[in-house]
Design a protein around this motif. Structure first.
Motif, mmCIF file in Angstrom:
data_model
loop_
_atom_site.group_PDB
_atom_site.id
_atom_site.type_symbol
_atom_site.label_atom_id
_atom_site.label_comp_id
_atom_site.label_asym_id
_atom_site.label_seq_id
_atom_site.Cartn_x
_atom_site.Cartn_y
_atom_site.Cartn_z
ATOM 1 N N TYR A 185 -55.499 142.298 -71.916
ATOM 2 C CA TYR A 185 -55.510 142.961 -73.223
ATOM 3 C C TYR A 185 -56.908 142.869 -73.808
ATOM 4 O O TYR A 185 -57.514 141.796 -73.855
ATOM 5 N N LEU A 186 -57.437 144.001 -74.288
ATOM 6 C CA LEU A 186 -58.763 144.067 -74.897
ATOM 7 C C LEU A 186 -58.629 144.464 -76.359
ATOM 8 O O LEU A 186 -58.102 145.533 -76.666
ATOM 9 N N SER A 187 -59.093 143.596 -77.238
ATOM 10 C CA SER A 187 -59.121 143.913 -78.659
ATOM 11 C C SER A 187 -60.307 143.228 -79.309
ATOM 12 O O SER A 187 -60.435 142.004 -79.242
ATOM 13 N N LEU A 188 -61.147 144.006 -79.959
ATOM 14 C CA LEU A 188 -62.287 143.451 -80.703
ATOM 15 C C LEU A 188 -62.067 143.527 -82.209
ATOM 16 O O LEU A 188 -63.019 143.433 -82.987
ATOM 17 N N LEU A 234 -47.369 142.077 -77.574
ATOM 18 C CA LEU A 234 -48.103 142.521 -76.398
ATOM 19 C C LEU A 234 -48.708 141.338 -75.637
ATOM 20 O O LEU A 234 -48.607 141.270 -74.404
ATOM 21 N N ILE A 235 -49.329 140.407 -76.355
ATOM 22 C CA ILE A 235 -50.024 139.295 -75.697
ATOM 23 C C ILE A 235 -49.137 138.531 -74.719
ATOM 24 O O ILE A 235 -49.595 138.169 -73.621
ATOM 25 N N PRO A 236 -47.868 138.253 -75.038
ATOM 26 C CA PRO A 236 -47.053 137.496 -74.067
ATOM 27 C C PRO A 236 -46.907 138.175 -72.712
ATOM 28 O O PRO A 236 -46.570 137.507 -71.729
ATOM 29 N N ALA A 246 -54.382 137.667 -69.469
ATOM 30 C CA ALA A 246 -55.537 137.141 -70.207
ATOM 31 C C ALA A 246 -55.904 138.140 -71.290
ATOM 32 O O ALA A 246 -55.392 139.274 -71.318
ATOM 33 N N VAL A 247 -56.812 137.714 -72.181
ATOM 34 C CA VAL A 247 -57.198 138.527 -73.332
ATOM 35 C C VAL A 247 -58.720 138.544 -73.446
ATOM 36 O O VAL A 247 -59.371 137.515 -73.248
ATOM 37 N N ILE A 248 -59.271 139.705 -73.745
ATOM 38 C CA ILE A 248 -60.681 139.837 -74.112
ATOM 39 C C ILE A 248 -60.711 140.104 -75.610
ATOM 40 O O ILE A 248 -60.137 141.096 -76.079
ATOM 41 N N THR A 249 -61.359 139.220 -76.369
ATOM 42 C CA THR A 249 -61.261 139.258 -77.822
ATOM 43 C C THR A 249 -62.604 139.010 -78.482
ATOM 44 O O THR A 249 -63.520 138.452 -77.867
ATOM 45 N N HIS A 250 -62.694 139.388 -79.751
ATOM 46 C CA HIS A 250 -63.870 139.106 -80.576
ATOM 47 C C HIS A 250 -63.857 137.677 -81.104
ATOM 48 O O HIS A 250 -64.861 137.217 -81.653
#
Length: 453
Positions: free
Chosen positions: A276-279, A332-334, A338-342
């Motif tokens: 998941y990508l969220s900035l 969504l995260i569960p 992995a996560v790409i985050t700000h």
């Protein structure tokens, strides 16, 4: 004990993170039968009533007038374009160089908003007569302290906001194990912020409430202070906190819609991770940054779900991606690896809550502190937001997808979820309200003053 329903007034910062944090706790209180009122910023109109809350909103600046025959609401997209165009160059600077040109002007804007809405808040408090006031913000609103109602402070930023000599200075992103730059950062913060703080403190005192702590822009509550950060990444070994402080390991709202994985990413090749990508709303509004991320990640073997943000129409996703302007992050995260985050505190703590390691690309404020803390505790991998290469991203993804890293994250997630952060926060607020409710509603104001002596 008085068991009548309480009136709880939330005053969150206008940003999504603090407001969503208060929504999560407020929803628990609402379902317990309490009256929950939001004195949020006016742009949240209608969004909070839809979740079952009362709204009594404030303007933090004079309402925008119609220009060229168009309502201000129609210009929201242009606001973000202008903001990012003017501000994004600041995010490329080292944190110490942001103090004069980004941090101090941001504090000043927050101060201007607090001063502007003070009369509105006083009127709201008169109408609602809360039993307990909850503020999730980084700045003081004197009206909230002058009613006799108990005040609960929530720190939903990285807890370095609660300063101490044994921890790195807030907003610096400096490492815990190297103090060489701590002193110079603190000196520059003092140089760039002292006059602003002195002027604001004088105004706060002029409103009839106690002075602020030195170089702090908000009071500590003598009733209860909550902060949102998991025990496994906390700083309390280096900076112990007093008895009024309560750690809420996570505070994940339960109001998001269910997210169903699209087939394009659910059915992926073996060995391909789902990320998941969220900035955040501001980071994703930097179209050039998002285009670079899409380009680099599009060359990897993995699949991505992208929170595209307010400029969603300005760039296209790669073939290995799906996305939308807004996504229900907590459901969504569960489902991802992995996560790409700000590195916003909400997303950071939500990742730990669900046991997901993260790649962190910080932009401003406490995001640098979260990025550094995740990197030095092994829960994440910090990258240079505007200078990372394909090789840098590959190394970061290799770290967060390492089976040992993921297994540790899962174990921490199990522990964090078991601590029931949302309900813990609601319990503290409820207890404060119950303890002081009879005093608040006593007919004689002198009784109220005496009870708080």
């Amino acid at each position: 004990m008085n068991a009548r329903p309480l009136t709880v007034l939330f005053m969150p910062e206008s940003a999504y993170g603090p407001t969503n944090q208060c929504i999560g706790v407020g929803d628990v209180l609402r379902r317990r039968g309490h009256r929950v009122v939001f004195a949020a910023e006016a742009s949240w109109r209608g969004k909070l009533t839809a979740l079952g809350f009362e709204e009594d909103l404030v303007d933090l600046a004079p309402p925008a007038e119609e220009q060229a025959g168009q309502q201000a609401e129609q210009d929201a997209g242009q606001f973000w374009k202008d903001f990012i165009r003017e501000t994004a160059p600041e995010f490329r600077k080292p944190t110490v160089d942001q103090l004069a040109t980004f941090m101090q002007p941001t504090w000043q804007a927050l101060i201007d908003g607090a001063r502007y809405c003070e009369p509105q808040l006083r009127a709201i408090l008169e109408r609602t007569r809360p039993d307990v006031i909850v503020e999730d913000n980084v700045i003081a609103f004197p009206a909230l302290l002058g009613t006799g109602a108990p005040f609960v402070r929530i720190v939903s930023c990285n807890p370095l906001e609660v300063s101490g000599p044994g921890v790195a200075p807030a907003y610096s992103g400096l490492p815990a194990d190297d103090r060489s730059a701590w002193g110079s950062f603190r000196a520059e913060y003092d140089r760039t912020h002292r006059a602003t703080w002195e002027e604001f403190n004088a105004w706060v005192v002029g409103q009839g409430v106690p002075p602020l702590p030195d170089l702090e822009f908000i009071h500590e509550s003598r009733h209860a202070n909550l902060y949102v950060f998991p025990q496994e990444a906390d700083y309390t070994d280096a900076r112990p906190l007093g008895p009024t402080w309560h750690r809420i390991d996570s505070s994940v709202r339960e109001t998001d819609a269910v997210y169903e994985l699209p087939a394009e990413v659910a059915d992926r090749p073996e060995g391909s991770a789902l990320i998941y990508l969220s900035l955040g709303s501001l980071g994703s509004a930097d179209v050039d940054l998002m285009k670079h991320l899409v380009e680099v990640l599009g060359r990897t073997p993995h699949r991505y779900i992208v929170s595209k943000g307010p400029q969603h129409a300005e760039y296209e996703l790669a073939a290995n991606m799906v996305g939308a302007e807004f996504l229900p992050q907590t459901t969504l995260i569960p489902q991802v690896d992995a996560v790409i985050t700000h590195g916003g505190n909400n997303t950071t703590t939500e990742c730990l809550h669900f046991g997901k390691p993260m790649v962190v690309l910080p932009l401003f404020w406490d995001q640098h502190d979260n990025a550094q803390r995740m990197h030095e505790t092994g829960f994440g991998y910090r990258l240079s937001t505007y200078a990372f290469t394909d090789e840098d991203m590959a190394a970061a993804l290799a770290h967060v997808l390492d089976p040992a890293v993921r297994e540790r994250a899962v174990e921490v997630g199990d522990a964090v979820r078991g601590r029931e952060g949302l309900r813990r926060a609601a319990d503290v607020i409820e207890q404060v309200g119950r303890t002081h409710a009879d005093v608040i509603h006593a007919p004689d104001a002198s009784d109220v003053e005496a009870s708080h002596a």
